[in-house]
Design a protein around this motif. Structure first.
Motif, PDB file in Angstrom:
ATOM      1  N   ARG A 137      59.759 -24.860  22.775  1.00  0.00           N
ATOM      2  CA  ARG A 137      58.551 -24.807  21.927  1.00  0.00           C
ATOM      3  C   ARG A 137      57.326 -24.701  22.729  1.00  0.00           C
ATOM      4  O   ARG A 137      56.544 -23.929  22.450  1.00  0.00           O
ATOM      5  CB  ARG A 137      58.309 -26.185  21.191  1.00  0.00           C
ATOM      6  N   ALA A 138      57.406 -25.333  24.114  1.00  0.00           N
ATOM      7  CA  ALA A 138      56.114 -25.316  25.007  1.00  0.00           C
ATOM      8  C   ALA A 138      56.102 -23.586  25.350  1.00  0.00           C
ATOM      9  O   ALA A 138      55.086 -23.000  25.545  1.00  0.00           O
ATOM     10  CB  ALA A 138      56.391 -26.078  26.315  1.00  0.00           C
ATOM     11  N   ARG A 143      53.341 -18.622  25.270  1.00  0.00           N
ATOM     12  CA  ARG A 143      53.162 -17.143  25.401  1.00  0.00           C
ATOM     13  C   ARG A 143      52.080 -16.582  24.145  1.00  0.00           C
ATOM     14  O   ARG A 143      51.589 -15.521  24.125  1.00  0.00           O
ATOM     15  CB  ARG A 143      54.550 -16.571  24.896  1.00  0.00           C
ATOM     16  N   LYS A 144      51.966 -17.626  23.174  1.00  0.00           N
ATOM     17  CA  LYS A 144      50.945 -17.394  22.212  1.00  0.00           C
ATOM     18  C   LYS A 144      49.533 -17.631  22.434  1.00  0.00           C
ATOM     19  O   LYS A 144      48.546 -16.652  22.163  1.00  0.00           O
ATOM     20  CB  LYS A 144      51.084 -18.078  20.836  1.00  0.00           C
ATOM     21  N   VAL A 145      49.223 -18.915  23.158  1.00  0.00           N
ATOM     22  CA  VAL A 145      47.803 -19.195  23.314  1.00  0.00           C
ATOM     23  C   VAL A 145      47.557 -18.835  24.775  1.00  0.00           C
ATOM     24  O   VAL A 145      46.188 -18.753  25.176  1.00  0.00           O
ATOM     25  CB  VAL A 145      47.719 -20.650  23.178  1.00  0.00           C
ATOM     26  N   TRP A 146      48.218 -18.551  25.658  1.00  0.00           N
ATOM     27  CA  TRP A 146      47.866 -18.440  27.174  1.00  0.00           C
ATOM     28  C   TRP A 146      48.614 -17.244  27.780  1.00  0.00           C
ATOM     29  O   TRP A 146      49.665 -17.338  28.591  1.00  0.00           O
ATOM     30  CB  TRP A 146      48.092 -19.696  28.025  1.00  0.00           C
ATOM     31  N   PRO A 147      48.625 -15.940  26.773  1.00  0.00           N
ATOM     32  CA  PRO A 147      49.623 -14.810  27.169  1.00  0.00           C
ATOM     33  C   PRO A 147      49.398 -14.325  28.747  1.00  0.00           C
ATOM     34  O   PRO A 147      50.385 -13.580  28.893  1.00  0.00           O
ATOM     35  CB  PRO A 147      49.387 -14.058  25.955  1.00  0.00           C
ATOM     36  N   GLU A 148      48.343 -14.378  29.327  1.00  0.00           N
ATOM     37  CA  GLU A 148      48.238 -13.644  30.564  1.00  0.00           C
ATOM     38  C   GLU A 148      48.628 -14.236  31.642  1.00  0.00           C
ATOM     39  O   GLU A 148      48.930 -13.711  32.803  1.00  0.00           O
ATOM     40  CB  GLU A 148      46.563 -13.538  30.689  1.00  0.00           C
ATOM     41  N   VAL A 149      49.336 -15.420  31.467  1.00  0.00           N
ATOM     42  CA  VAL A 149      50.221 -16.241  32.695  1.00  0.00           C
ATOM     43  C   VAL A 149      51.398 -15.918  32.676  1.00  0.00           C
ATOM     44  O   VAL A 149      52.289 -15.836  31.519  1.00  0.00           O
ATOM     45  CB  VAL A 149      49.893 -17.735  32.753  1.00  0.00           C
ATOM     46  N   GLU A 150      52.226 -15.938  33.485  1.00  0.00           N
ATOM     47  CA  GLU A 150      53.582 -15.837  33.565  1.00  0.00           C
ATOM     48  C   GLU A 150      54.151 -17.249  33.586  1.00  0.00           C
ATOM     49  O   GLU A 150      53.624 -18.342  34.388  1.00  0.00           O
ATOM     50  CB  GLU A 150      54.153 -15.113  35.151  1.00  0.00           C
ATOM     51  N   VAL A 151      54.940 -17.770  32.510  1.00  0.00           N
ATOM     52  CA  VAL A 151      55.385 -18.888  32.461  1.00  0.00           C
ATOM     53  C   VAL A 151      56.985 -19.354  32.660  1.00  0.00           C
ATOM     54  O   VAL A 151      57.577 -18.509  32.028  1.00  0.00           O
ATOM     55  CB  VAL A 151      54.867 -19.592  30.933  1.00  0.00           C
ATOM     56  N   ILE A 152      57.183 -20.243  33.413  1.00  0.00           N
ATOM     57  CA  ILE A 152      58.516 -20.853  33.430  1.00  0.00           C
ATOM     58  C   ILE A 152      58.420 -22.239  32.806  1.00  0.00           C
ATOM     59  O   ILE A 152      57.520 -22.945  32.987  1.00  0.00           O
ATOM     60  CB  ILE A 152      59.089 -20.629  34.618  1.00  0.00           C
ATOM     61  N   ARG A 183      60.031 -27.129  14.141  1.00  0.00           N
ATOM     62  CA  ARG A 183      58.741 -26.479  14.630  1.00  0.00           C
ATOM     63  C   ARG A 183      59.037 -25.016  15.234  1.00  0.00           C
ATOM     64  O   ARG A 183      58.027 -24.392  15.130  1.00  0.00           O
ATOM     65  CB  ARG A 183      58.004 -27.353  15.719  1.00  0.00           C
ATOM     66  N   ILE A 184      60.219 -24.925  15.673  1.00  0.00           N
ATOM     67  CA  ILE A 184      60.163 -23.603  16.482  1.00  0.00           C
ATOM     68  C   ILE A 184      59.923 -22.416  15.415  1.00  0.00           C
ATOM     69  O   ILE A 184      59.244 -21.539  15.653  1.00  0.00           O
ATOM     70  CB  ILE A 184      61.900 -23.300  17.052  1.00  0.00           C
ATOM     71  N   GLY A 191      51.723 -19.294  13.134  1.00  0.00           N
ATOM     72  CA  GLY A 191      50.725 -18.491  14.102  1.00  0.00           C
ATOM     73  C   GLY A 191      50.330 -19.302  15.471  1.00  0.00           C
ATOM     74  O   GLY A 191      49.645 -18.990  16.104  1.00  0.00           O
ATOM     75  N   PHE A 192      51.048 -20.506  15.374  1.00  0.00           N
ATOM     76  CA  PHE A 192      50.765 -21.438  16.651  1.00  0.00           C
ATOM     77  C   PHE A 192      51.670 -20.877  17.695  1.00  0.00           C
ATOM     78  O   PHE A 192      51.334 -21.372  18.749  1.00  0.00           O
ATOM     79  CB  PHE A 192      51.340 -22.724  16.210  1.00  0.00           C
ATOM     80  N   ALA A 193      52.822 -20.240  17.590  1.00  0.00           N
ATOM     81  CA  ALA A 193      53.880 -19.960  18.825  1.00  0.00           C
ATOM     82  C   ALA A 193      54.316 -18.248  18.331  1.00  0.00           C
ATOM     83  O   ALA A 193      54.208 -17.881  17.361  1.00  0.00           O
ATOM     84  CB  ALA A 193      54.687 -20.898  18.885  1.00  0.00           C
ATOM     85  N   ILE A 194      54.889 -17.778  19.405  1.00  0.00           N
ATOM     86  CA  ILE A 194      55.415 -16.693  19.201  1.00  0.00           C
ATOM     87  C   ILE A 194      57.124 -16.890  18.626  1.00  0.00           C
ATOM     88  O   ILE A 194      57.475 -18.120  18.809  1.00  0.00           O
ATOM     89  CB  ILE A 194      55.905 -15.866  20.671  1.00  0.00           C
TER      90      ILE A 194
END
Length: 220
Positions: A137-138, A143-152, A183-184, A191-194
């Motif tokens: 979920r995180a 990926r939805k609200v901070w798409p410009e960063v690479e995330v692990i 929640r997934i 619209g809160f998450a991809i």
């Protein structure tokens, strides 16, 4: 002798299915910033401190105010208590930022980004440190609200039974797992998450646990 909490055999397979689904399995690698997502689980701060000592990231942001489940345990706020715990494990003050206002995962991320921007920091990569069953979920929220960063994503590496024993409350762990599974898809629809794929065995395990009454963390 203190009894160690354990999962009832009747639900263990279904709980294990959800447990495996929510962990992203990302390979640990150096990133610009570690973000410790507030919750009732102090192991988030423990693992963040461990990763900082391993030079996975030079800076930790602990983020979180309180939820009804954390007010009694962390009366000064989740992020503040995480900061104090990390300090006790040897992380210096200049390696920690605190974001004390977020009340949900989207706010954890957007307010963390704002705090970093105020400090002149624009990370290209972040690691989200959370409860094991919050990883997917995180990730989808980031990926939805901070798409410009690479995330692990990552969590203190514990087996399911060891995690349940560490929390000391079977009902809480199972209810949280069920709630995060709902929640997934629900948060993607809102619209809160991809969107995230959900295999049929995960759906079936989720339904069986709901039918058994593990509904305390479901969104109405």
């Amino acid at each position: 002798m203190v009894e160690i909490p354990s999962l009832p055999p009747a639900i263990r397979d279904d709980v294990a299915t959800l447990w495996a689904y929510h962990q992203m399995g990302h390979q640990l690698r150096p990133v610009d910033v570690g973000v410790g997502l507030g919750s009732h689980d102090l192991s988030v701060a423990t693992y963040a401190a461990q990763l900082w000592r391993q030079a996975i990231f030079p800076l930790i942001v602990f983020t979180g105010a309180n939820a009804p489940t954390t007010v009694a345990r962390f009366p000064r706020g989740e992020a503040v208590h995480y900061q104090e715990h990390a300090r006790s494990l040897g992380v210096p003050d200049d390696a920690i930022l605190v974001e004390p206002a977020a009340t949900n995962t989207a706010e954890n991320l957007t307010l963390t980004r704002e705090l970093l921007t105020q400090r002149g920091i624009t990370p290209r990569s972040v690691m989200l440190i959370s409860r094991p069953y919050q990883q997917r979920r995180a990730y989808a929220t980031c990926r939805k609200v901070w798409p410009e960063v690479e995330v692990i994503c990552g969590s203190l590496p514990l087996a399911l039974d060891d995690y349940v024993a560490s929390i000391g409350d079977v009902e809480r762990v199972v209810n949280m797992l069920v709630g995060d599974t709902q929640r997934i898809e629900l948060y993607a629809e809102r619209g809160f998450a991809i969107p995230q794929p959900m295999p049929e065995d995960v759906r079936e395990a989720y339904r069986r646990l709901v039918d058994r009454g593990y509904t305390a963390r479901l969104v109405a």
